[in-house]
Motif scaffolding. Structure first.
Motif, PDB file in Angstrom:
ATOM      1  N   ASP A 131      68.392  50.442   7.256  1.00 16.54           N
ATOM      2  CA  ASP A 131      68.131  51.576   8.069  1.00 16.54           C
ATOM      3  C   ASP A 131      69.399  52.186   8.207  1.00 16.54           C
ATOM      4  OD1 ASP A 131      65.502  51.228   8.234  1.00 16.54           O
ATOM      5  OD2 ASP A 131      65.544  50.311  10.105  1.00 16.54           O
ATOM      6  N   THR A 132      70.514  51.613   8.456  1.00 13.74           N
ATOM      7  CA  THR A 132      71.626  52.109   8.664  1.00 13.74           C
ATOM      8  C   THR A 132      72.216  52.825   7.302  1.00 13.74           C
ATOM      9  OG1 THR A 132      72.214  50.276  10.137  1.00 13.74           O
ATOM     10  CG2 THR A 132      74.316  51.371   9.235  1.00 13.74           C
ATOM     11  N   GLU A 133      72.171  52.046   6.213  1.00 16.04           N
ATOM     12  CA  GLU A 133      72.431  52.718   4.986  1.00 16.04           C
ATOM     13  C   GLU A 133      71.786  54.237   4.788  1.00 16.04           C
ATOM     14  OE1 GLU A 133      73.739  48.762   2.484  1.00 16.04           O
ATOM     15  OE2 GLU A 133      71.800  49.520   2.431  1.00 16.04           O
ATOM     16  N   PHE A 134      70.501  53.968   5.075  1.00 16.25           N
ATOM     17  CA  PHE A 134      69.525  55.078   5.053  1.00 16.25           C
ATOM     18  C   PHE A 134      70.101  56.352   5.741  1.00 16.25           C
ATOM     19  CE2 PHE A 134      66.007  57.566   6.702  1.00 16.25           C
ATOM     20  CZ  PHE A 134      65.416  58.243   5.504  1.00 16.25           C
ATOM     21  N   TRP A 135      70.415  56.058   7.056  1.00  9.66           N
ATOM     22  CA  TRP A 135      70.459  57.274   7.761  1.00  9.66           C
ATOM     23  C   TRP A 135      72.043  57.847   7.577  1.00  9.66           C
ATOM     24  CZ3 TRP A 135      67.383  60.080  10.186  1.00  9.66           C
ATOM     25  CH2 TRP A 135      66.153  59.473  10.535  1.00  9.66           C
ATOM     26  N   SER A 136      72.858  56.595   7.152  1.00 10.64           N
ATOM     27  CA  SER A 136      74.428  57.010   6.920  1.00 10.64           C
ATOM     28  C   SER A 136      74.497  57.861   5.853  1.00 10.64           C
ATOM     29  CB  SER A 136      75.145  55.841   6.632  1.00 10.64           C
ATOM     30  OG  SER A 136      75.091  54.952   7.837  1.00 10.64           O
ATOM     31  N   ALA A 137      73.481  57.718   4.566  1.00  5.34           N
ATOM     32  CA  ALA A 137      73.785  58.384   3.666  1.00  5.34           C
ATOM     33  C   ALA A 137      73.162  59.688   3.690  1.00  5.34           C
ATOM     34  CB  ALA A 137      72.994  57.818   2.423  1.00  5.34           C
ATOM     35  N   LEU A 138      71.905  59.775   4.459  1.00  8.39           N
ATOM     36  CA  LEU A 138      71.413  61.028   4.939  1.00  8.39           C
ATOM     37  C   LEU A 138      72.186  62.099   5.806  1.00  8.39           C
ATOM     38  CD1 LEU A 138      68.675  62.646   4.498  1.00  8.39           C
ATOM     39  CD2 LEU A 138      67.861  61.675   6.728  1.00  8.39           C
ATOM     40  N   ILE A 139      72.792  61.587   6.702  1.00  9.27           N
ATOM     41  CA  ILE A 139      73.658  62.456   7.511  1.00  9.27           C
ATOM     42  C   ILE A 139      74.996  62.941   6.926  1.00  9.27           C
ATOM     43  CG2 ILE A 139      74.898  62.306   9.696  1.00  9.27           C
ATOM     44  CD1 ILE A 139      72.633  60.567  10.946  1.00  9.27           C
ATOM     45  N   ILE A 140      75.173  61.930   6.185  1.00  4.28           N
ATOM     46  CA  ILE A 140      76.747  62.443   5.411  1.00  4.28           C
ATOM     47  C   ILE A 140      76.463  63.447   4.228  1.00  4.28           C
ATOM     48  CG2 ILE A 140      78.686  61.676   3.972  1.00  4.28           C
ATOM     49  CD1 ILE A 140      78.563  59.045   5.359  1.00  4.28           C
ATOM     50  N   GLY A 141      75.217  63.066   3.659  1.00  6.87           N
ATOM     51  CA  GLY A 141      74.833  64.090   2.335  1.00  6.87           C
ATOM     52  C   GLY A 141      74.545  65.616   3.045  1.00  6.87           C
ATOM     53  N   ILE A 142      73.757  65.441   4.320  1.00 12.31           N
ATOM     54  CA  ILE A 142      73.423  66.852   4.844  1.00 12.31           C
ATOM     55  C   ILE A 142      74.701  67.468   5.602  1.00 12.31           C
ATOM     56  CG2 ILE A 142      72.548  67.959   7.127  1.00 12.31           C
ATOM     57  CD1 ILE A 142      70.204  65.957   6.803  1.00 12.31           C
ATOM     58  N   ILE A 143      75.714  66.594   6.000  1.00 10.44           N
ATOM     59  CA  ILE A 143      76.945  67.285   6.337  1.00 10.44           C
ATOM     60  C   ILE A 143      77.887  67.984   5.172  1.00 10.44           C
ATOM     61  CG2 ILE A 143      79.107  66.752   7.506  1.00 10.44           C
ATOM     62  CD1 ILE A 143      77.853  64.813   9.263  1.00 10.44           C
ATOM     63  N   VAL A 144      77.722  67.081   4.013  1.00 12.56           N
ATOM     64  CA  VAL A 144      78.526  67.821   2.858  1.00 12.56           C
ATOM     65  C   VAL A 144      77.928  68.924   2.511  1.00 12.56           C
ATOM     66  CG1 VAL A 144      78.910  67.109   0.478  1.00 12.56           C
ATOM     67  CG2 VAL A 144      79.469  65.460   2.126  1.00 12.56           C
ATOM     68  N   CYS A 145      76.471  69.115   2.531  1.00 13.57           N
ATOM     69  CA  CYS A 145      75.994  70.237   1.950  1.00 13.57           C
ATOM     70  C   CYS A 145      76.141  71.257   2.944  1.00 13.57           C
ATOM     71  CB  CYS A 145      74.229  70.282   1.917  1.00 13.57           C
ATOM     72  SG  CYS A 145      73.922  68.971   0.630  1.00 13.57           S
ATOM     73  N   LEU A 146      76.296  71.116   4.113  1.00 13.95           N
ATOM     74  CA  LEU A 146      76.667  72.165   5.199  1.00 13.95           C
ATOM     75  C   LEU A 146      78.034  72.751   5.005  1.00 13.95           C
ATOM     76  CD1 LEU A 146      75.088  70.808   8.523  1.00 13.95           C
ATOM     77  CD2 LEU A 146      74.330  72.837   7.257  1.00 13.95           C
ATOM     78  N   VAL A 147      78.946  71.600   4.772  1.00 10.22           N
ATOM     79  CA  VAL A 147      80.445  72.267   4.332  1.00 10.22           C
ATOM     80  C   VAL A 147      80.355  73.208   3.185  1.00 10.22           C
ATOM     81  CG1 VAL A 147      82.636  71.238   3.582  1.00 10.22           C
ATOM     82  CG2 VAL A 147      81.329  70.083   5.230  1.00 10.22           C
ATOM     83  N   GLY A 148      79.401  72.915   2.209  1.00  9.51           N
ATOM     84  CA  GLY A 148      79.374  73.664   0.754  1.00  9.51           C
ATOM     85  C   GLY A 148      78.879  74.875   1.153  1.00  9.51           C
ATOM     86  N   LEU A 149      78.032  75.000   2.125  1.00  8.02           N
ATOM     87  CA  LEU A 149      77.187  76.419   2.721  1.00  8.02           C
ATOM     88  C   LEU A 149      78.240  77.156   3.398  1.00  8.02           C
ATOM     89  CD1 LEU A 149      74.772  77.982   2.845  1.00  8.02           C
ATOM     90  CD2 LEU A 149      74.211  76.917   5.022  1.00  8.02           C
ATOM     91  N   ILE A 150      78.969  76.350   4.145  1.00  2.00           N
ATOM     92  CA  ILE A 150      80.231  77.238   5.129  1.00  2.00           C
ATOM     93  C   ILE A 150      81.158  77.640   4.022  1.00  2.00           C
ATOM     94  CG2 ILE A 150      81.837  76.913   6.895  1.00  2.00           C
ATOM     95  CD1 ILE A 150      80.030  74.704   8.228  1.00  2.00           C
ATOM     96  N   HIS A 151      81.523  76.935   3.051  1.00  6.08           N
ATOM     97  CA  HIS A 151      82.292  77.453   2.088  1.00  6.08           C
ATOM     98  C   HIS A 151      82.270  78.666   1.420  1.00  6.08           C
ATOM     99  CE1 HIS A 151      86.018  76.055  -0.791  1.00  6.08           C
ATOM    100  NE2 HIS A 151      85.683  77.316  -0.637  1.00  6.08           N
ATOM    101  N   ALA A 152      80.805  78.557   1.169  1.00 12.87           N
ATOM    102  CA  ALA A 152      80.314  79.751   0.316  1.00 12.87           C
ATOM    103  C   ALA A 152      80.259  81.084   1.094  1.00 12.87           C
ATOM    104  CB  ALA A 152      78.969  79.306  -0.153  1.00 12.87           C
ATOM    105  N   LEU A 153      79.741  80.721   2.464  1.00 13.70           N
ATOM    106  CA  LEU A 153      79.732  82.063   3.231  1.00 13.70           C
ATOM    107  C   LEU A 153      81.125  82.584   3.620  1.00 13.70           C
ATOM    108  CD1 LEU A 153      76.925  80.614   5.993  1.00 13.70           C
ATOM    109  CD2 LEU A 153      76.725  82.327   3.920  1.00 13.70           C
ATOM    110  N   TRP A 154      82.019  81.679   3.814  1.00 14.22           N
ATOM    111  CA  TRP A 154      83.476  82.082   3.962  1.00 14.22           C
ATOM    112  C   TRP A 154      84.183  82.905   2.947  1.00 14.22           C
ATOM    113  CZ3 TRP A 154      86.847  83.095   7.559  1.00 14.22           C
ATOM    114  CH2 TRP A 154      88.261  83.229   7.089  1.00 14.22           C
ATOM    115  N   LEU A 155      83.734  82.400   1.621  1.00 15.19           N
ATOM    116  CA  LEU A 155      84.245  82.908   0.402  1.00 15.19           C
ATOM    117  C   LEU A 155      83.662  84.530   0.305  1.00 15.19           C
ATOM    118  CD1 LEU A 155      86.057  82.295  -1.832  1.00 15.19           C
ATOM    119  CD2 LEU A 155      84.122  81.768  -3.177  1.00 15.19           C
ATOM    120  N   CYS A 156      82.407  84.407   0.746  1.00 16.95           N
ATOM    121  CA  CYS A 156      81.520  85.740   0.649  1.00 16.95           C
ATOM    122  C   CYS A 156      82.264  86.551   1.711  1.00 16.95           C
ATOM    123  CB  CYS A 156      80.023  85.672   1.111  1.00 16.95           C
ATOM    124  SG  CYS A 156      79.080  86.740   0.265  1.00 16.95           S
TER     125      CYS A 156
END
Length: 488
Positions: A131-156
């Motif tokens: 469960d720890t590995e599952f939630w760690s990968a899921l939360i980090i993955g979502i955070i990384v995607c959010l960083v990519g979205l923020i970067h794209a919006l900032w570039l826009c």
């Protein structure tokens, strides 16, 4: 009621002669420098030495490493000048391409982590994740995607500044290319920093033995109070980082002087031979004399924050290792906040050095100018930093790759057992050389941005194609900025 202070330029045509500011910090830094040197030689005088074994294999390692260093410095230095040409002719493509690539990388890694989290429960047998590995990968993955979205919006949001930043980067790269001694000064002070670390190590070891009354010369006594050792560590780290930052910022201000001189008088960068332009020599002389106190002042602030960060990291690492999860999380958050504060202050001081190079003012006055600049054009300053950083990072990474290649080239001449050491050493050295050289470009970008804010009309002479892009975005010269009137 604004207070009007007249500041005259000390670069370009009809420039004033700079004075000496923050002299107290000059004396304080010199005292710190002498302190470290004296204790280092005391350490050597007490019998400390570096023993060189005559073992044949170790001699081969030393010879191979020296050859790797030679190849790495040579090829990475050549690469830096090639990359300057690339930045001059293709800055727009680099900025757009690398920022888009970074966004794609963020999303790809984020999706991979989320997909791995969603499928890891379906694995057979022992491969099923906890469960720890599952939630760690899921939360980090979502955070990384959010960083990519923020970067794209900032570039826009800053898309209108991309062309502008590209042309500024192209201009700075061209000036640095015509004044190669600017990069050479940075490389020289990099070697000075290596020597500084050696001297600091000896002085720290000697001081720890004196305070600990260690007669064996093998470190601290068992009865040595931990609190006293932490205080000693923090004080000596301030000394270490202070010298480190001062030496690097001398190169930073020299680069700012060169770019600002070109902006206010283009002919200054064409005088003299390329490797010894008078404009570069003047900037270096002023950084080592007139501006040394201001450099020492700003560097001391950053050094104190950096020393506190690493001291807390050492202390937290000792006590948090046996603590529960909440304590570890709290210490991690504390270190993260300290790191953000340290990097933010360092970024602000880099802008302050630009005003010192252009106007020869004290560090406090330059800090006030930075506050005014950020209030009026802070979005532009942040946008320029975020757009240019990926370009500089690529140059550093390719420099590291060239260093790795230099290590493999060395292995063609030497047959050593641990062959991985040479590519590793070459990669580290290549990255360091490229970072130091490209830091001149980073300093130059800050300088040309400040120069435009203070004298936008000159932009039409230096870079005519972007004069219209700047029109109306910042205050014209001579207007009030944060209560300070600038006399051009």
């Amino acid at each position: 009621n604004a207070v009007f202070l007249e500041m005259a330029r000390v670069v370009g045509k009809d420039a004033e002669t700079p004075g000496f500011n923050d002299c107290f910090f000059t004396l304080l830094f010199l005292a710190n420098f002498v302190f470290v040197i004296v204790f280092f030689f005391i350490w050597l005088g007490n019998g400390a030495s570096i023993d060189f074994d005559n073992n044949h294999s170790e001699g081969e390692y030393a010879d191979a490493t020296l050859l790797t260093a030679f190849y790495s410095i040579l090829f990475t230095s050549l690469w830096v000048f090639v990359y300057l040409i690339v930045m001059k002719v293709a800055s727009l493509a680099l900025i757009i391409g690398l920022n888009v690539l970074m966004i794609i990388v963020w999303f790809v890694f984020g999706v991979i982590l989320v997909a791995a989290a969603l499928t890891c429960k379906d694995r057979d047998g022992d491969k099923e994740c906890s469960d720890t590995e599952f939630w760690s990968a899921l939360i980090i993955g979502i955070i990384v995607c959010l960083v990519g979205l923020i970067h794209a919006l900032w570039l826009c949001c800053i898309r209108n500044r991309i062309y502008l930043t590209a042309k500024l980067l192209s201009a700075v790269a061209g000036v640095i290319y015509t004044c190669p001694a600017t990069i050479l000064i940075g490389l020289i002070f990099a070697f000075v920093n290596v020597g500084w670390y050696v001297f600091w190590y000896g002085s720290f070891f000697q001081l720890s033995m004196l305070l600990g009354n260690d007669d064996d010369g093998d470190g601290l006594d068992e009865d040595y109070p931990y609190g006293l050792w932490v205080a000693l560590l923090c004080a000596m780290l301030i000394s270490l980082f202070w010298g480190h930052k001062v030496f690097l910022n001398v190169s930073h201000i020299t680069s700012c002087h060169v770019i600002a001189s070109w902006y206010y008088d283009e002919s200054t960068t064409k005088e003299g031979c390329p490797c010894c332009r008078p404009v570069t020599c003047t900037g270096f002389k002023r950084a080592c004399t007139n501006y040394l106190g201001s450099i020492a002042f700003g560097s001391l602030i950053v050094a104190i924050l950096e020393a506190i960060y690493y001291t807390c990291k050492v202390v937290f690492g000792r006590f948090a290792s046996s603590s529960n999860l909440c304590v570890k999380f709290a210490t991690c958050c504390c270190l993260c906040l300290l790191s953000c504060l340290k990097k933010s202050i360092e970024w602000l001081t880099e802008w302050a050095y630009v005003y010192i190079a252009i106007y020869g003012v004290s560090f406090m006055t330059a800090g006030g100018q930075v506050a005014g600049m950020l209030a009026n054009s802070g979005m532009g300053a942040v946008a320029q930093t975020t757009l240019v950083n990926p370009v500089l990072v690529l140059g550093r990474l390719l420099g590291a790759a060239i260093g790795v290649g230099a290590g493999f080239l060395t292995l063609q001449s030497f047959d050593i057992q641990d062959d991985w050491t040479q590519p590793t050493a070459g990669g580290v050295l290549g990255f360091a050389v490229a970072s130091i050289a490209l830091s001149c470009v980073d300093a130059g970008n800050k300088a040309i941005f400040v120069c435009y804010i203070d004298a936008p009309k000159l932009m039409s002479e230096r870079i005519p194609v972007i004069a219209e892009e700047f029109e109306g975005k910042c205050n014209p010269p001579g207007e009030v900025r944060s209560g300070v009137h600038v006399r051009m």
